[in-house]
Motif scaffolding. Structure first.
Motif, PDB file in Angstrom:
ATOM      1  N   TYR A   5       0.851  -1.175   0.000  1.00 25.94           N
ATOM      2  CA  TYR A   5       0.000   0.000   0.000  1.00 25.94           C
ATOM      3  C   TYR A   5       0.894   1.235   0.000  1.00 25.94           C
ATOM      4  CZ  TYR A   5      -3.466  -3.400   1.544  1.00 25.94           C
ATOM      5  OH  TYR A   5      -4.285  -4.491   1.636  1.00 25.94           O
ATOM      6  N   VAL A   6       0.628   2.159  -0.923  1.00 19.04           N
ATOM      7  CA  VAL A   6       1.440   3.359  -1.047  1.00 19.04           C
ATOM      8  C   VAL A   6       0.538   4.579  -0.953  1.00 19.04           C
ATOM      9  CG1 VAL A   6       3.023   4.640  -2.524  1.00 19.04           C
ATOM     10  CG2 VAL A   6       3.047   2.149  -2.558  1.00 19.04           C
ATOM     11  N   SER A   7       0.918   5.512  -0.098  1.00 23.15           N
ATOM     12  CA  SER A   7       0.255   6.805  -0.023  1.00 23.15           C
ATOM     13  C   SER A   7       1.359   7.856  -0.025  1.00 23.15           C
ATOM     14  CB  SER A   7      -0.609   6.896   1.243  1.00 23.15           C
ATOM     15  OG  SER A   7       0.193   6.881   2.393  1.00 23.15           O
ATOM     16  N   PRO A   8       1.023   9.141  -0.136  1.00 28.20           N
ATOM     17  CA  PRO A   8       2.071  10.162  -0.242  1.00 28.20           C
ATOM     18  C   PRO A   8       3.092  10.149   0.904  1.00 28.20           C
ATOM     19  CG  PRO A   8      -0.036  11.098  -0.805  1.00 28.20           C
ATOM     20  CD  PRO A   8      -0.302   9.694  -0.316  1.00 28.20           C
ATOM     21  N   ASN A   9       2.685   9.745   2.099  1.00 27.97           N
ATOM     22  CA  ASN A   9       3.607   9.789   3.237  1.00 27.97           C
ATOM     23  C   ASN A   9       3.878   8.427   3.848  1.00 27.97           C
ATOM     24  OD1 ASN A   9       3.718  12.629   3.131  1.00 27.97           O
ATOM     25  ND2 ASN A   9       1.774  12.723   4.203  1.00 27.97           N
ATOM     26  N   LYS A  10       3.442   7.357   3.189  1.00 22.17           N
ATOM     27  CA  LYS A  10       3.508   6.057   3.835  1.00 22.17           C
ATOM     28  C   LYS A  10       3.674   4.942   2.803  1.00 22.17           C
ATOM     29  CE  LYS A  10       0.397   3.396   6.800  1.00 22.17           C
ATOM     30  NZ  LYS A  10      -0.863   3.486   7.523  1.00 22.17           N
ATOM     31  N   LEU A  11       4.511   3.974   3.125  1.00 24.01           N
ATOM     32  CA  LEU A  11       4.680   2.767   2.346  1.00 24.01           C
ATOM     33  C   LEU A  11       4.438   1.613   3.307  1.00 24.01           C
ATOM     34  CD1 LEU A  11       5.623   1.232  -0.201  1.00 24.01           C
ATOM     35  CD2 LEU A  11       7.946   1.458   0.660  1.00 24.01           C
ATOM     36  N   GLN A  12       3.470   0.754   3.001  1.00 25.73           N
ATOM     37  CA  GLN A  12       3.114  -0.313   3.925  1.00 25.73           C
ATOM     38  C   GLN A  12       3.099  -1.645   3.190  1.00 25.73           C
ATOM     39  OE1 GLN A  12      -0.682   0.212   5.758  1.00 25.73           O
ATOM     40  NE2 GLN A  12      -0.498  -1.577   7.037  1.00 25.73           N
ATOM     41  N   PHE A  13       3.851  -2.604   3.730  1.00 24.76           N
ATOM     42  CA  PHE A  13       3.835  -3.965   3.221  1.00 24.76           C
ATOM     43  C   PHE A  13       3.090  -4.818   4.231  1.00 24.76           C
ATOM     44  CE2 PHE A  13       7.730  -2.442   1.100  1.00 24.76           C
ATOM     45  CZ  PHE A  13       7.478  -2.854  -0.191  1.00 24.76           C
ATOM     46  N   VAL A  14       2.213  -5.684   3.749  1.00 25.83           N
ATOM     47  CA  VAL A  14       1.466  -6.593   4.616  1.00 25.83           C
ATOM     48  C   VAL A  14       1.709  -8.000   4.097  1.00 25.83           C
ATOM     49  CG1 VAL A  14      -0.809  -7.272   5.450  1.00 25.83           C
ATOM     50  CG2 VAL A  14      -0.293  -4.860   5.074  1.00 25.83           C
ATOM     51  N   GLY A  15       2.241  -8.839   4.960  1.00 27.52           N
ATOM     52  CA  GLY A  15       2.521 -10.214   4.574  1.00 27.52           C
ATOM     53  C   GLY A  15       3.417 -10.862   5.607  1.00 27.52           C
ATOM     54  N   LYS A  16       3.967 -11.981   5.240  1.00 30.23           N
ATOM     55  CA  LYS A  16       4.879 -12.686   6.136  1.00 30.23           C
ATOM     56  C   LYS A  16       6.226 -11.970   6.148  1.00 30.23           C
ATOM     57  CE  LYS A  16       2.613 -17.053   5.478  1.00 30.23           C
ATOM     58  NZ  LYS A  16       2.695 -18.446   5.069  1.00 30.23           N
ATOM     59  N   ALA A  17       6.962 -12.143   7.229  1.00 29.80           N
ATOM     60  CA  ALA A  17       8.233 -11.432   7.406  1.00 29.80           C
ATOM     61  C   ALA A  17       9.191 -11.683   6.249  1.00 29.80           C
ATOM     62  CB  ALA A  17       8.872 -11.823   8.731  1.00 29.80           C
ATOM     63  N   TRP A  18       9.301 -12.915   5.791  1.00 26.64           N
ATOM     64  CA  TRP A  18      10.239 -13.219   4.705  1.00 26.64           C
ATOM     65  C   TRP A  18       9.802 -12.549   3.407  1.00 26.64           C
ATOM     66  CZ3 TRP A  18       8.829 -15.636   0.236  1.00 26.64           C
ATOM     67  CH2 TRP A  18       7.648 -16.364   0.228  1.00 26.64           C
ATOM     68  N   GLU A  19       8.484 -12.419   3.192  1.00 21.93           N
ATOM     69  CA  GLU A  19       7.996 -11.755   1.989  1.00 21.93           C
ATOM     70  C   GLU A  19       8.326 -10.267   2.015  1.00 21.93           C
ATOM     71  OE1 GLU A  19       3.987 -14.130   0.713  1.00 21.93           O
ATOM     72  OE2 GLU A  19       3.867 -12.916   2.520  1.00 21.93           O
ATOM     73  N   ILE A  20       8.192  -9.663   3.181  1.00 22.42           N
ATOM     74  CA  ILE A  20       8.477  -8.239   3.332  1.00 22.42           C
ATOM     75  C   ILE A  20       9.966  -7.978   3.140  1.00 22.42           C
ATOM     76  CG2 ILE A  20       8.452  -6.293   4.951  1.00 22.42           C
ATOM     77  CD1 ILE A  20       5.854  -7.583   6.103  1.00 22.42           C
ATOM     78  N   ARG A  21      10.819  -8.795   3.754  1.00 25.21           N
ATOM     79  CA  ARG A  21      12.264  -8.647   3.574  1.00 25.21           C
ATOM     80  C   ARG A  21      12.648  -8.791   2.105  1.00 25.21           C
ATOM     81  NH1 ARG A  21      12.492 -11.766   8.361  1.00 25.21           N
ATOM     82  NH2 ARG A  21      12.851 -13.634   7.125  1.00 25.21           N
ATOM     83  N   TYR A  22      12.072  -9.766   1.435  1.00 29.88           N
ATOM     84  CA  TYR A  22      12.356  -9.990   0.015  1.00 29.88           C
ATOM     85  C   TYR A  22      11.898  -8.786  -0.817  1.00 29.88           C
ATOM     86  CZ  TYR A  22      12.435 -12.163  -4.585  1.00 29.88           C
ATOM     87  OH  TYR A  22      12.688 -12.435  -5.904  1.00 29.88           O
ATOM     88  N   ALA A  23      10.692  -8.275  -0.539  1.00 27.49           N
ATOM     89  CA  ALA A  23      10.165  -7.134  -1.292  1.00 27.49           C
ATOM     90  C   ALA A  23      11.030  -5.889  -1.083  1.00 27.49           C
ATOM     91  CB  ALA A  23       8.724  -6.847  -0.886  1.00 27.49           C
ATOM     92  N   LEU A  24      11.467  -5.660   0.146  1.00 27.41           N
ATOM     93  CA  LEU A  24      12.337  -4.517   0.423  1.00 27.41           C
ATOM     94  C   LEU A  24      13.671  -4.656  -0.312  1.00 27.41           C
ATOM     95  CD1 LEU A  24      11.652  -3.892   4.199  1.00 27.41           C
ATOM     96  CD2 LEU A  24      11.074  -2.382   2.292  1.00 27.41           C
ATOM     97  N   ARG A  25      14.215  -5.877  -0.339  1.00 24.91           N
ATOM     98  CA  ARG A  25      15.450  -6.108  -1.081  1.00 24.91           C
ATOM     99  C   ARG A  25      15.268  -5.813  -2.562  1.00 24.91           C
ATOM    100  NH1 ARG A  25      16.310 -11.592   0.239  1.00 24.91           N
ATOM    101  NH2 ARG A  25      16.014 -11.296   2.430  1.00 24.91           N
TER     102      ARG A  25
END
Length: 54
Positions: A5-25
């Motif tokens: 989820y992306v808004s002008p002041n916020k980036l939010q990932f919702v999922g399992k920890a490994w998915e979030i780490r992978y997406a950030l990478r």
């Protein structure tokens, strides 16, 4: 399943920890290795607005 989820002041990932780490990478690889999360937020919000909208 990862959701982003992306808004002008916020980036939010919702999922399992490994998915979030992978997406950030993946985001960091696309924007350069030393990119900060705050830079990703700014970049994603300008992409959503499209050209000519500020």
């Amino acid at each position: 399943m990862l959701k982003k989820y992306v808004s002008p002041n916020k980036l939010q990932f919702v999922g399992k920890a490994w998915e979030i780490r992978y997406a950030l990478r993946q985001e960091r690889k696309q924007h350069g290795g030393l990119t900060l999360v705050s830079d990703l937020i700014a970049d994603d919000s300008t992409k959503r607005q499209g050209p000519g909208k500020a």
